[in-house]
Write a protein that holds these residues in place. Structure first.
Motif, short mmCIF file in Angstrom:
data_model
loop_
_atom_site.label_atom_id
_atom_site.label_comp_id
_atom_site.label_asym_id
_atom_site.label_seq_id
_atom_site.Cartn_x
_atom_site.Cartn_y
_atom_site.Cartn_z
N SER A 151 35.00 141.33 -3.08
CA SER A 151 34.64 142.66 -2.22
C SER A 151 34.44 143.36 -2.03
O SER A 151 33.64 144.56 -1.37
CB SER A 151 36.51 143.24 -2.29
N GLY A 152 32.87 143.77 -3.16
CA GLY A 152 31.95 144.40 -3.86
C GLY A 152 30.44 143.94 -2.76
O GLY A 152 30.46 142.60 -2.76
N PRO A 153 30.14 144.86 -2.75
CA PRO A 153 28.42 144.52 -2.23
C PRO A 153 27.47 143.73 -2.96
O PRO A 153 27.74 143.55 -4.59
CB PRO A 153 27.94 146.33 -2.45
N PRO A 154 27.01 142.87 -2.22
CA PRO A 154 25.91 141.38 -2.78
C PRO A 154 24.92 142.56 -3.90
O PRO A 154 24.83 141.50 -5.06
CB PRO A 154 25.50 140.89 -2.23
N VAL A 155 24.57 143.35 -4.31
CA VAL A 155 23.66 144.50 -5.22
C VAL A 155 24.32 145.36 -4.91
O VAL A 155 25.12 146.50 -4.19
CB VAL A 155 22.43 144.44 -4.01
N VAL A 156 24.14 146.46 -6.69
CA VAL A 156 24.42 147.59 -6.72
C VAL A 156 23.26 147.85 -7.41
O VAL A 156 22.75 147.62 -8.56
CB VAL A 156 25.41 147.26 -7.39
N SER A 157 23.38 149.52 -6.94
CA SER A 157 22.39 149.84 -7.95
C SER A 157 22.77 150.54 -9.63
O SER A 157 23.45 150.68 -10.01
CB SER A 157 22.15 151.53 -7.29
N LEU A 158 21.87 151.10 -10.26
CA LEU A 158 22.51 151.28 -11.26
C LEU A 158 22.68 152.29 -11.81
O LEU A 158 24.47 152.19 -11.93
CB LEU A 158 21.20 151.44 -12.87
N ALA A 159 22.98 153.67 -10.85
CA ALA A 159 23.79 155.10 -11.01
C ALA A 159 25.35 154.01 -10.61
O ALA A 159 26.11 154.43 -10.64
CB ALA A 159 23.18 155.86 -9.86
N MET A 160 25.41 153.11 -9.72
CA MET A 160 26.94 152.25 -8.62
C MET A 160 27.01 151.78 -9.86
O MET A 160 28.51 151.53 -10.05
CB MET A 160 26.80 151.72 -7.99
N LEU A 161 26.50 151.16 -11.08
CA LEU A 161 26.90 150.36 -11.77
C LEU A 161 27.90 151.59 -13.13
O LEU A 161 28.61 150.71 -13.77
CB LEU A 161 25.71 149.30 -12.85
N GLU A 162 27.08 152.34 -13.40
CA GLU A 162 27.44 153.05 -14.42
C GLU A 162 28.72 153.56 -14.29
O GLU A 162 29.42 154.62 -14.64
CB GLU A 162 26.31 154.34 -14.21
N GLU A 163 28.74 154.27 -12.19
CA GLU A 163 29.87 154.90 -12.49
C GLU A 163 31.28 153.89 -11.98
O GLU A 163 32.47 154.45 -12.18
CB GLU A 163 29.91 155.18 -10.60
N TYR A 164 30.83 152.51 -12.00
CA TYR A 164 32.12 152.16 -11.48
C TYR A 164 33.05 151.08 -12.83
O TYR A 164 33.49 151.38 -13.42
CB TYR A 164 31.13 150.14 -10.73
N PHE A 165 32.27 150.97 -13.92
CA PHE A 165 31.97 151.01 -15.75
C PHE A 165 31.99 152.71 -15.65
O PHE A 165 34.29 152.02 -16.82
CB PHE A 165 31.13 150.91 -16.58
N LEU A 166 32.25 153.61 -15.69
CA LEU A 166 33.35 154.62 -16.04
C LEU A 166 34.67 154.90 -15.65
O LEU A 166 35.53 154.80 -15.72
CB LEU A 166 32.49 155.92 -15.81
#
Length: 927
Positions: free
Chosen positions: A214-229
């Motif tokens: 359900s997520g976007p096919p690509v993510v920015s590094l900032a998006m990934l950091e926020e997701y992990f957090l």
């Protein structure tokens, strides 16, 4: 660990001599198809095992022949797999060679595809740039087996697409970086995943990306950091453990992808022993096993899934990943993506028995080779043993096993035996808080699986012995209990019930169980430690035994609860402290921190503290359980302090901004208890810091640098961090005491001690030198210091004046420590240990010139024996005083372990006191 050609390996790796060593590769329907369709292209691949270089050359050759990139990569893939089938089936190639070649194929094709996809999108939108005008990098992250260089022959590839930063393209049609890279992802799928007349290169799976499908096919590094957090789940930490950037190759060369690695590392690995992840992996495994059982329902052939069934490849990977995630935060040297390397590192760190690790490695290799043969048959991503007799016979022959017949099937027998061992190891690790065999009693803890009642209920207290219930009952109104999660409350119930059952079974005293309850209370906010003991029942049982033997261990454990994990190490009681091993382990940890860009001062300070606490606890357990003597305890604690100081000197120097040379010419001189190797638990370190400026171009600059260094070093040694404290440092014995310089050149120290000039040492400072020794720093300074020390001890002195000064100092110390009438203080009373120490100091200072055997810093007991042998003491006086000193140390040590006073009824140690008083009279006849 057995290698693939080791005689200890499973039959798959050592073909038997009585059956064919291999089978023809052309039994594979896939190989037959490739040879029919690509007969002309097969010779284009260079001989031998395919590598990234030869695969790249093959693709270039196919391109030059007129094929488009998508076609060239697909044809190359078929050719490479045909070669691997021949190498594996007919030539018995090593499993790791096959997986490395498959990984290289994925990396090369992904690199080519990314370059092409970005070029296509550049033509449409222009390059994506960040705010500074720099091109934004795009990273293809390989997960799972691709990330670990373990790709199997018909595998799909799990990918996640990450771009470096937000931005815009600069072409005629400007779009956001996110839109641009979304188009790149779409192009990548077409180039790699689309099925054409030549097949595909790889099936691409993006389901592991943030928010899954359900997520976007690509993510920015900032998006990934926020997701992990905010949203990152426990099972995703296991998924990201094997991740790495696999393409494009240019991104690996620039180093900018290191920011992604740092983000992932901090998500996967926590700075503590993370036993809370057990339940997360347990749930994930339950889903995997349930899914495998669902698929097999009504289809018995699906029970032989070498990957997902009980005892399959996935369970080996889960074992390894769980131990890495739990321990890798504190022990970065065990971190690795490779399953087989992880087993080696876990063994080296003592986290897995060598025999278990070796058999798991053999099982992993055996199962992976079967998996390859299954997939070679039809180039299908399947892990199920075929049902056709001919296919099973081919697999068996290719692995050096006899073919199946009506009476036996060696392949299935070996597979069942292998899977049963793996399943047992897995169940032993993930047993839901209980040993695999639940036989009741405190070990099995049959009632620990479910909470019989709430921890804060009267119903629960009624199930406990009265002494425990009395301590647990106040928890009903405890705010920390109310704040515990449901899992935390259930864990607490299990731990208390285990303690109760241990009391009932007679394996632990009620006093030990009560101390355990008292110890638990401060930890109620730290659920990770509750999880640790729930997952390791043997740790709790050993802890209960330890708490029943003495009181002080509970205090140490309260300050440093993380060390209880050491109780799981079977080597705990079977050794002594080993300096070289300890330093080597810490250096390996430092190297690993640096490799992961985490060698900051905070990490290093915590590393030193955790390592020191763990070793102190090991010594404490050996001590309390009676496996080592008081003298051995002191030797080990002193050696541990020396080694820890040595590492601290080396690491702190690296972090000193003012350092003016590669290595400091610097020494730590130990005095007092550390100098005499009589260190106890929690003893202060009396130290003096020296340096040598003989070869310094600017001695004043050197003095400034070493002064700054000592300030940093003292801060490193004394600061309390999240991992606790390390040492209390006392530098009052330095030249001129607290008014003197923190660090002194060795020449100035020499002058001060030998009385050269107006600034000279006092007699009490020379007394202290009798127990001084080099303990850490540049070993080249050790003989120089010892030369100074021996010169001081051999200096000519007025015997009567010296005796009077030492006796006067002894009276001053005694006056400062009055003892109540009727009690004997083993340290300060007349006839106590201080009398021994002062007597030995006088003997050394007055007699060493004529008796050089007294110069060695070998401890009070040995020096008394030597003094008697030299005729300096009446026959029997030295020996009896030495024995008395030893017994007083034991009495003091036992009392401190049980948190009792060291002042005893004066009748208890009367013989020892008299022996010391006889020594005093012999050494101080007129005192």
């Amino acid at each position: 660990m057995a290698t693939e050609s080791s005689p200890a390996a499973v039959p798959a790796e050592s073909p038997r001599s009585d059956v064919p060593a291999s089978a023809p590769a052309d039994h594979s329907r896939f190989v037959q198809r490739v040879r029919r369709r690509y007969a002309a292209e097969l010779p284009l691949l260079a001989a031998g095992l395919p590598t990234a270089e030869t695969i790249g050359t093959l693709i270039d050759t196919l391109l030059s022949g007129g094929r488009a990139l998508a076609s060239a990569m697909r044809v190359a893939r078929n050719i490479v797999l045909e070669r691997l089938a021949v190498l594996d089936i007919e030539q018995n190639a090593a499993m790791l060679d096959i997986t490395r070649a498959m990984t290289a194929l994925a990396e090369v094709t992904l690199d080519r595809a990314v370059i092409q996809a970005c070029a296509d999108q550049d033509a449409r939108f222009g390059p994506p740039l960040d705010e500074s005008g720099r091109r934004i990098e795009f990273w293809v992250v390989g997960m799972g087996k691709l990330g670990a260089h373990e790709l199997n022959v018909s595998s799909d590839i799990d990918l996640i697409y990450v771009y470096e930063d937000a931005g815009q393209t600069t072409g005629p049609r400007s779009v956001s970086a996110h839109e641009y890279f979304s188009e790149v992802a779409r192009s990548l799928y077409a180039l790699i995943g689309d099925v054409t007349e030549d097949g595909n290169v790889f099936r691409v799976d993006l389901a592991l990306r943030p928010n899954g499908n359900s997520g976007p096919p690509v993510v920015s590094l900032a998006m990934l950091e926020e997701y992990f957090l905010i949203q990152g789940r426990e099972w995703e930490r296991f998924a990201w453990l094997k991740s790495r950037v696999v393409a494009p190759f240019d991104a690996l060369r620039t180093g900018r992808a290191m920011a992604l690695r740092d983000t992932v590392t901090s998500f996967v690995y926590r700075r503590y022993l993370d036993y809370g992840v057990f339940e997360g992996l347990r749930q994930l495994h339950r889903k995997v096993r349930d899914e495998a059982q669902r698929r097999a329902a009504g289809r018995p052939e699906r029970a032989n899934d070498v990957k997902l069934s009980r005892g399959g490849i996935r369970e080996i990977e889960f074992i390894v990943q769980l131990l890495l995630v739990v321990r890798g935060g504190q022990f970065p040297e065990i971190r690795t993506r490779s399953t087989l390397k992880a087993l080696e590192r876990l063994t080296a760190r003592g986290l897995m028995k060598p025999g278990s690790a070796e058999r798991l490695a053999e099982a992993y290799t055996f199962l992976r080779r079967i998996e390859h043969r299954i997939q070679f048959l039809d180039d299908q991503q399947t892990h199920l043993l075929p049902t056709a007799d001919a296919d099973l016979a081919w697999i068996a022959r290719s692995m050096g096993l006899t073919e199946c017949n009506a009476d036996a099937c060696e392949l299935l027998d070996t597979l069942c035996e292998t899977r049963e061992f793996v399943a047992m190891e897995f169940d032993a690790l993930l047993h839901d808080g209980r040993p695999p065999s639940s036989n009741g009693g405190p070990n099995g803890c049959r009632s620990c699986g479910t909470a019989p009642a709430a921890i804060d209920s009267e119903e629960f207290c009624e199930q406990l012995p009265p002494a425990l219930a009395e301590r647990v009952r106040p928890w009903a109104d405890h705010p920390r209990i109310r704040l515990l999660s449901d899992d935390g409350r259930q864990r607490l119930v299990r731990l208390v019930m285990r303690a109760s059952q241990a009391v009932e079974a007679g394996t632990c005293s009620i006093e030990a169980a009560a101390r355990f309850i008292d110890w638990l209370e401060p930890l109620l906010r730290r659920e990770n430690y509750l999880a640790l003991m729930v997952e390791r029942p043997e740790v709790q049982l050993r802890l209960l035994r330890l708490l029943g033997l003495a009181r002080w261990p509970a205090q140490f454990l309260m300050r440093h609860p993380g060390v209880i994990d050491e109780l799981a190490d079977e080597r705990l009681l079977h050794g002594r402290f080993e300096r070289d091993t300890y330093i080597a382990d810490l250096e390996a940890r430092h190297t690993a921190w640096a490799r992961f860009n985490q060698a900051d001062e905070e990490s290093l300070l915590d590393t030193l503290r955790r390592a020191h606490h763990a070793e102190v606890f090991r010594t404490l357990v050996r001590d309390v359980e009676g496996h080592i003597t008081v003298e051995q305890v002191a030797d080990d604690l002193s050696a541990l302090a020396d080694a820890t100081l040595q590492c601290a000197v080396q690491w702190a120097w690296i972090h000193l901004r003012q350092r003016h040379r590669e290595q400091p010419v610097f020494a730590i001189i130990a005095y007092g208890k550390l100098g005499g190797k009589e260190l106890g638990y929690g003893s202060d370190l009396d130290v003096v810091f020296l340096y040598d400026d003989a070869d310094e171009a600017d001695p004043y600059r050197a003095a400034e640098v070493y002064t700054a260094f000592v300030r940093k070093l003292i801060n490193w040694l004394t600061t309390r961090t999240a991992a606790g404290e390390l040492f209390d440092i006392d530098t009052a014995l330095r030249p001129n005491g607290n008014s003197g310089l923190l660090v002194t050149s060795i020449q100035s120290f020499d002058n001060y001690q030998r009385g050269r000039g107006s600034n000279t040492a006092w007699t009490w400072e020379h007394q202290a030198v009798t127990r001084a020794r080099f303990c850490a720093g540049d070993v080249q300074l050790a003989p120089r210091f010892e030369e100074v020390r021996r010169a001081v001890l051999c200096a000519e002195r007025d015997p009567a004046a010296l005796r009077a000064e030492v006796a006067n100092m002894r009276e001053r110390v005694r006056a400062a420590h009055p003892v109540p009438a009727g009690l004997f203080d083993v340290k300060h009373s007349p006839g106590g240990m201080m009398d021994v120490e002062f007597a030995v100091q006088l003997l050394v200072l007055s007699e060493s010139a004529g008796h050089p055997e007294l110069l060695d810093n070998v401890g009070n007991i040995a020096l008394l024996q030597r003094a008697e042998a030299c005729g300096l003491l009446p026959v029997g006086v030295g020996r009896k005083a030495a024995n008395a000193y030893r017994e007083m140390r034991r009495a003091q040590h036992r009392a401190r372990l049980d948190e009792k006073p060291t002042q005893f009824d004066e009748r208890l140690l009367e013989a020892e006191r008299d022996a010391v008083l006889a020594l005093w009279s012999a050494v101080f006849p007129t005192a």
